[in-house]
Write an enzyme that holds these catalytic residues in place. Structure first.
Site, short mmCIF file in Angstrom:
data_model
loop_
_atom_site.label_atom_id
_atom_site.label_comp_id
_atom_site.label_asym_id
_atom_site.label_seq_id
_atom_site.Cartn_x
_atom_site.Cartn_y
_atom_site.Cartn_z
N HIS A 72 1.01 -1.43 -0.06
CA HIS A 72 -0.16 -0.24 -0.09
C HIS A 72 0.78 1.16 -0.02
O HIS A 72 1.95 1.28 0.75
CB HIS A 72 -0.97 0.26 1.26
N TYR A 202 -9.88 4.67 6.24
CA TYR A 202 -10.43 5.00 7.65
C TYR A 202 -11.64 6.07 7.34
O TYR A 202 -11.47 7.15 6.72
CB TYR A 202 -9.44 5.81 8.34
N PRO A 294 -6.53 -0.82 17.89
CA PRO A 294 -6.04 -1.03 16.53
C PRO A 294 -6.02 -0.04 15.33
O PRO A 294 -5.74 -0.34 14.24
CB PRO A 294 -7.04 -2.31 16.08
N LYS A 298 -0.86 -0.70 14.93
CA LYS A 298 0.69 -0.94 15.28
C LYS A 298 0.79 -2.14 16.38
O LYS A 298 2.07 -2.35 16.78
CB LYS A 298 0.80 0.36 16.29
N TYR A 386 2.51 6.27 10.58
CA TYR A 386 1.74 5.09 9.97
C TYR A 386 2.63 4.10 9.21
O TYR A 386 2.72 2.84 9.43
CB TYR A 386 0.96 5.58 8.62
#
Length: 404
Positions: A72, A202, A294, A298, A386
């Site tokens: 990604h 998200y 979550p 991580k 991220y």
């Protein structure tokens, strides 16, 4: 039995530690209270930082993640009914994350350990860790009606939040920090193509948080925020898909492919850290020492970085005859843990509906999200966290520690 390192827990952190130690010529045994099938059947995270992918390769189990994982280059944020992409790859100088299920990571590590003929005890009952405040720690467990004893140099507690290792630390020797969030995630695993193959999505909405993730190009993992006291039985597949669509932008909701769930569960969200992570010759790693919500993906990655620090510490001890890694392990690991805790807390706070979010709170979240997607500096900060912060950022330790 005698070994150098006794590892408690055969999840990804314990298996990865065992594999890295084996590669360095350090004897180890893994003791797990559950069966191998149970461990392999647990549904967990599936987004790997580059550091984690590199560690799997270092351990000799990086082939499948390279061929079967999906890279990604971005993440997508949905708010106010619109979707916005964050170019993670461009903002971090080429770093990426890889979608590859924790079940597959576990399978790869299990297969490698089995192929190498390394000792692993599954279904071990009444495991105890003893004398770790001396130079001669002992692990005892029961198997097939008999009591077994393992003497060792060190014990690695990789046995999760509810494991025996942290619970065995004397009262007063450990400080615990915890934040419990007032909601949970209802997660569904389904054999349907992901709605986005190039990014995790998200979603912030007045109805609550939603997340679209993937395990492969044919298997998807989706979540919706739900009340903490909800019951899985109250959520039919149709209700779940309808609710998730309502939290996405119209285009994504329209092209989402739905299907019967193959796993459905509700997980509470919490932040938790235990300090320190070393007690004499007992070391905690992964969920035994810390839990993150979550939202930031991580949990597995923090476990992997703990294992990197800990394996380097044991290699320093046995190969380099140095105690620096062991002495610095807790400080080094906790520095990265707390940065990940901060990021996961921030992203959770930004994306979810809290009891006081309605009205003013919702508008403030949307304003911050708008600022985030339109500010290169803030977008870069999100992207850097991220993809994973470096292992060797300065916490006042020798510059070469953690790079081994």
């Amino acid at each position: 039995m005698r070994t150098q390192v006794a590892i408690i827990g055969a999840g990804p952190s314990g298996l990865l530690l065992g594999q890295l130690l084996h590669k360095a010529g350090i004897d180890n045994i893994i003791i797990e209270r559950q069966s191998g099938d149970y461990v392999l059947g647990r549904i967990r995270a599936g987004i790997l930082e580059q550091i984690t992918v590199d560690l799997l390769a270092e351990a000799g189990v990086g082939e499948r993640v390279k061929t079967d994982g999906t890279v990604h280059h971005s993440i997508e944020l949905v708010f106010s009914g619109k979707r916005h992409a964050i170019d993670v790859h461009g903002l971090t100088g080429g770093k990426v994350v890889t979608a590859y299920g924790q079940t597959e990571v576990t399978r790869d590590l299990m297969d490698a350990r089995s192929a190498a003929g390394l000792p692993t005890v599954y279904s071990a009952a009444n495991v105890t860790v003893n004398d770790f405040d001396t130079d001669h720690p002992v692990v005892r467990y029961e198997k097939d009606g008999q009591t077994h004893e393992v003497t060792c140099d060190f014990i690695a507690g990789c046995d999760g939040f509810h494991g025996v290792c942290r619970a065995s630390v004397p009262e007063g020797a450990i400080t615990e920090y915890e934040k419990v969030y007032p909601f949970g995630w209802l997660g569904v695993l389904a054999d349907v193509p992901p709605v986005s193959t190039h990014a995790i999505v998200y979603a912030n909405s007045e109805r609550g948080f939603g997340l679209c993730s993937m395990r492969s190009l044919t298997r998807s993992r989706y979540y919706v925020q739900c009340p903490i006291d909800d019951k899985v039985e109250a959520w039919s597949d149709d209700r779940f898909w309808d609710e998730l669509r309502r939290r996405l932008d119209p285009d994504m909701a329209e092209r989402m492919v739905t299907g019967p769930s193959i796993e459905k569960s509700i997980a509470p969200l919490r932040s938790f850290v235990a300090e320190p992570m070393r007690f004499g010759r007992l070391f905690l790693a992964g969920d035994a020492a810390h839990i993150v919500p979550p939202t930031g993906a991580k949990g597995l990655n923090l476990a992997a970085s703990d294992v990197k620090y800990l394996s380097s510490a044991f290699i320093d001890h046995y190969i380099e005859k140095s105690s620096a890694g062991i002495d610095n392990y807790s400080q080094q690991a906790l520095a990265r843990v707390w940065r990940a805790e901060r990021f996961s807390w921030w992203l959770t706070s930004l994306m979810h509906q809290f009891p006081d979010t309605a009205g003013f709170g919702q508008k403030v979240q949307e304003a911050e999200l708008d600022y985030l997607v339109n500010s290169e500096a803030l977008s870069r900060s999100l992207a850097e966290n991220y993809v994973g912060l470096p292992l060797d950022f300065d916490v006042g330790l020798p510059l070469d520690f953690g790079r081994r």
